[in-house]
Design an enzyme around this catalytic site. Structure first.
Site, PDB file in Angstrom:
ATOM      1  N   LYS A  15      34.060  50.155  40.329  1.00 15.57           N
ATOM      2  CA  LYS A  15      33.187  49.282  39.535  1.00 15.57           C
ATOM      3  C   LYS A  15      32.004  48.765  40.343  1.00 15.57           C
ATOM      4  O   LYS A  15      30.871  48.766  39.868  1.00 15.57           O
ATOM      5  CB  LYS A  15      33.984  48.070  39.023  1.00 15.57           C
ATOM      6  CG  LYS A  15      34.746  48.329  37.762  1.00 15.57           C
ATOM      7  CD  LYS A  15      35.534  47.094  37.359  1.00 15.57           C
ATOM      8  CE  LYS A  15      36.585  46.799  38.418  1.00 15.57           C
ATOM      9  NZ  LYS A  15      37.386  45.614  38.142  1.00 15.57           N
ATOM     10  N   ARG A  91      38.953  39.084  32.013  1.00 13.31           N
ATOM     11  CA  ARG A  91      40.126  39.704  32.605  1.00 13.31           C
ATOM     12  C   ARG A  91      41.371  39.406  31.791  1.00 13.31           C
ATOM     13  O   ARG A  91      42.444  39.923  32.089  1.00 13.31           O
ATOM     14  CB  ARG A  91      40.308  39.122  33.993  1.00 13.31           C
ATOM     15  CG  ARG A  91      40.339  40.146  35.109  1.00 13.31           C
ATOM     16  CD  ARG A  91      40.613  39.389  36.391  1.00 13.31           C
ATOM     17  NE  ARG A  91      40.727  40.226  37.540  1.00 13.31           N
ATOM     18  CZ  ARG A  91      39.689  40.590  38.293  1.00 13.31           C
ATOM     19  NH1 ARG A  91      38.473  40.226  37.969  1.00 13.31           N
ATOM     20  NH2 ARG A  91      39.888  41.317  39.354  1.00 13.31           N
ATOM     21  N   ARG A 130      40.260  51.182  52.003  1.00 13.32           N
ATOM     22  CA  ARG A 130      39.042  50.396  52.220  1.00 13.32           C
ATOM     23  C   ARG A 130      39.276  49.167  53.098  1.00 13.32           C
ATOM     24  O   ARG A 130      38.351  48.663  53.732  1.00 13.32           O
ATOM     25  CB  ARG A 130      38.382  50.005  50.889  1.00 13.32           C
ATOM     26  CG  ARG A 130      39.013  48.843  50.169  1.00 13.32           C
ATOM     27  CD  ARG A 130      38.379  48.564  48.804  1.00 13.32           C
ATOM     28  NE  ARG A 130      39.077  47.468  48.148  1.00 13.32           N
ATOM     29  CZ  ARG A 130      38.836  47.028  46.932  1.00 13.32           C
ATOM     30  NH1 ARG A 130      37.914  47.611  46.196  1.00 13.32           N
ATOM     31  NH2 ARG A 130      39.518  46.026  46.432  1.00 13.32           N
ATOM     32  N   ARG A 132      39.833  45.849  52.761  1.00 14.60           N
ATOM     33  CA  ARG A 132      39.225  44.531  52.632  1.00 14.60           C
ATOM     34  C   ARG A 132      40.271  43.476  53.034  1.00 14.60           C
ATOM     35  O   ARG A 132      41.466  43.736  52.959  1.00 14.60           O
ATOM     36  CB  ARG A 132      38.820  44.344  51.152  1.00 14.60           C
ATOM     37  CG  ARG A 132      37.687  43.384  50.925  1.00 14.60           C
ATOM     38  CD  ARG A 132      37.179  43.480  49.482  1.00 14.60           C
ATOM     39  NE  ARG A 132      38.131  42.918  48.528  1.00 14.60           N
ATOM     40  CZ  ARG A 132      37.989  43.004  47.212  1.00 14.60           C
ATOM     41  NH1 ARG A 132      36.960  43.654  46.695  1.00 14.60           N
ATOM     42  NH2 ARG A 132      38.885  42.476  46.411  1.00 14.60           N
ATOM     43  N   ARG A 143      47.825  42.685  42.122  1.00 11.53           N
ATOM     44  CA  ARG A 143      46.588  42.767  41.344  1.00 11.53           C
ATOM     45  C   ARG A 143      46.670  43.888  40.313  1.00 11.53           C
ATOM     46  O   ARG A 143      46.205  43.740  39.182  1.00 11.53           O
ATOM     47  CB  ARG A 143      45.376  42.972  42.252  1.00 11.53           C
ATOM     48  CG  ARG A 143      45.226  41.834  43.271  1.00 11.53           C
ATOM     49  CD  ARG A 143      43.802  41.413  43.514  1.00 11.53           C
ATOM     50  NE  ARG A 143      42.931  42.404  44.108  1.00 11.53           N
ATOM     51  CZ  ARG A 143      42.959  42.753  45.401  1.00 11.53           C
ATOM     52  NH1 ARG A 143      43.824  42.228  46.227  1.00 11.53           N
ATOM     53  NH2 ARG A 143      42.110  43.634  45.850  1.00 11.53           N
TER      54      ARG A 143
HETATM   55  P1  ADP Z   1      39.535  43.090  42.368  1.00 10.91           P
HETATM   56  O1  ADP Z   1      38.893  43.905  41.283  1.00 10.91           O
HETATM   57  O2  ADP Z   1      39.786  43.886  43.607  1.00 10.91           O
HETATM   58  O3  ADP Z   1      40.710  42.287  41.922  1.00 10.91           O
HETATM   59  P2  ADP Z   1      37.476  41.032  42.226  1.00 10.91           P
HETATM   60  O4  ADP Z   1      36.435  40.927  43.254  1.00 10.91           O
HETATM   61  O5  ADP Z   1      37.057  41.355  40.840  1.00 10.91           O
HETATM   62  O6  ADP Z   1      38.468  42.068  42.860  1.00 10.91           O
HETATM   63  O7  ADP Z   1      38.318  39.686  42.165  1.00 10.91           O
HETATM   64  C1  ADP Z   1      39.003  39.168  43.287  1.00 10.91           C
HETATM   65  C2  ADP Z   1      39.981  38.075  42.864  1.00 10.91           C
HETATM   66  O8  ADP Z   1      39.268  36.987  42.251  1.00 10.91           O
HETATM   67  C3  ADP Z   1      40.991  38.479  41.804  1.00 10.91           C
HETATM   68  O9  ADP Z   1      42.110  39.135  42.348  1.00 10.91           O
HETATM   69  C4  ADP Z   1      41.334  37.131  41.167  1.00 10.91           C
HETATM   70  O10 ADP Z   1      42.217  36.394  41.971  1.00 10.91           O
HETATM   71  C5  ADP Z   1      40.005  36.412  41.174  1.00 10.91           C
HETATM   72  N1  ADP Z   1      39.247  36.632  39.910  1.00 10.91           N
HETATM   73  C6  ADP Z   1      38.067  37.305  39.779  1.00 10.91           C
HETATM   74  N2  ADP Z   1      37.658  37.319  38.496  1.00 10.91           N
HETATM   75  C7  ADP Z   1      38.603  36.646  37.785  1.00 10.91           C
HETATM   76  C8  ADP Z   1      38.779  36.314  36.421  1.00 10.91           C
HETATM   77  N3  ADP Z   1      37.887  36.697  35.487  1.00 10.91           N
HETATM   78  N4  ADP Z   1      39.878  35.612  36.058  1.00 10.91           N
HETATM   79  C9  ADP Z   1      40.781  35.221  36.958  1.00 10.91           C
HETATM   80  N5  ADP Z   1      40.689  35.494  38.269  1.00 10.91           N
HETATM   81  C10 ADP Z   1      39.624  36.189  38.700  1.00 10.91           C
END
Ligand code: ADP
Length: 186
Positions: A15, A91, A130, A132, A143
Site C-alpha cells: 500500500k 480499518r 522488511r 521495521r 496485525r
Molecule cells: P500496518 O499496515 O503495517 O498495520 P500502519 O502503518 O497502517 O501499519 O498502522 C500501524 C499501526 O497503527 C496499526 O497496527 C494500529 O495499531 C495503528 N492504526 C493505524 N491506523 C489505524 C486505524 N484506522 N484504526 C486503529 N488503529 C490504527
C-alpha cells in the site's frame, strides 16, 4: 470533483509504495493513519503515549480516537482542493460508517476503494524481510489476525456500495501500479 480514494490491503501488500506513486502522479493528499500515529509517538504527545503500547502489540487504536483524528484532517482545505488517498483508514466497520457520514456532511462522494490483494503467506514473508521496528513475529501475526477479523469485512461493505476494485498485488511495483491506474482512470 477531487478524488477520494481508500486503499485497502493486508499489511505488507504494498500500500505504501502504491500510495506514493499515486500521490506523485495525481497530486492527491496522502493520509496514512499509521504515519500520523508514528509521528505522534515520536513527538511524545498525549495521543502518542496512548497509541505506543497498542501499536507495538499489533492491536488497534480505538475507533473513537481514530475517527476524531481523521475527521479533523479531512476538514482541511488541501484535501477539499486536491482530494485524498486514505491509507490505514477505515480499518473497522465503525470507522467506515463514520467516514461515510463525514463525506455525506461534506457533500462529497467516495470515488473508489482499491484492494491490493496479496495472499497471506506472501505478505508474512515480505514483512519479516522488511524488519521495521514494530515488525516482530508476534505483532505481525496479531496485525494480520486483526486485518482478517476487522478490516476484511470492509470488502463486502464497499462491494455492496459498488465502490470496490480488487487489484492483483503480485508482481513488481510498476506492474501493480499499472493495474491501479487502469482501475482508477482518474
Ligand atoms: P500496518 O499496515 O503495517 O498495520 P500502519 O502503518 O497502517 O501499519 O498502522 C500501524 C499501526 O497503527 C496499526 O497496527 C494500529 O495499531 C495503528 N492504526 C493505524 N491506523 C489505524 C486505524 N484506522 N484504526 C486503529 N488503529 C490504527
Amino acid at each position: 470533483m477531487a478524488p477520494r480514494i481508500i486503499i485497502l490491503g493486508r499489511q505488507g501488500a504494498g500500500k505504501g509504495t502504491q500510495c506514493a506513486r499515486l500521490v506523485a502522479e495525481h497530486g492527491i493528499v496522502h493520509v496514512s493513519t499509521g504515519d500520523m500515529l508514528r509521528a505522534a509517538v515520536a513527538a511524545g504527545t498525549e495521543l502518542g503515549k496512548q497509541a505506543e503500547a497498542i501499536m507495538s502489540s499489533g492491536g488497534l487504536v480505538s475507533d473513537e480516537i481514530m475517527n476524531g483524528i481523521v475527521a479533523e484532517r479531512l476538514a482541511e482545505s488541501d484535501i477539499s482542493e486536491n482530494g485524498v488517498l486514505l491509507d490505514g483508514f477505515p480499518r473497522t466497520t465503525v470507522q467506515a460508517e463514520t467516514l461515510e457520514q463525514i463525506f455525506a456532511d461534506q457533500g462529497v462522494e467516495l470515488t473508489a476503494v482499491i484492494n491490493i490483494d496479496v495472499p497471506l503467506e506472501e505478505v508474512t514473508e515480505r514483512m519479516m524481510a522488511r524488519g521495521r521496528d514494530d515488525d516482530t513475529k508476534e505483532a505481525i501475526e496479531e496485525r494480520l489476525r486483526n486485518y482478517e477479523a476487522q478490516t476484511a469485512p470492509l470488502l463486502d461493505f464497499y462491494a455492496e456500495r459498488n465502490k470496490l476494485v480488487v487489484i492483483d498485488g503480485l508482481g513488481n511495483e510498476d506492474t501493480v501500479f499499472a493495474r491501479v491506474q487502469g482501475a482508477l482512470a482518474l
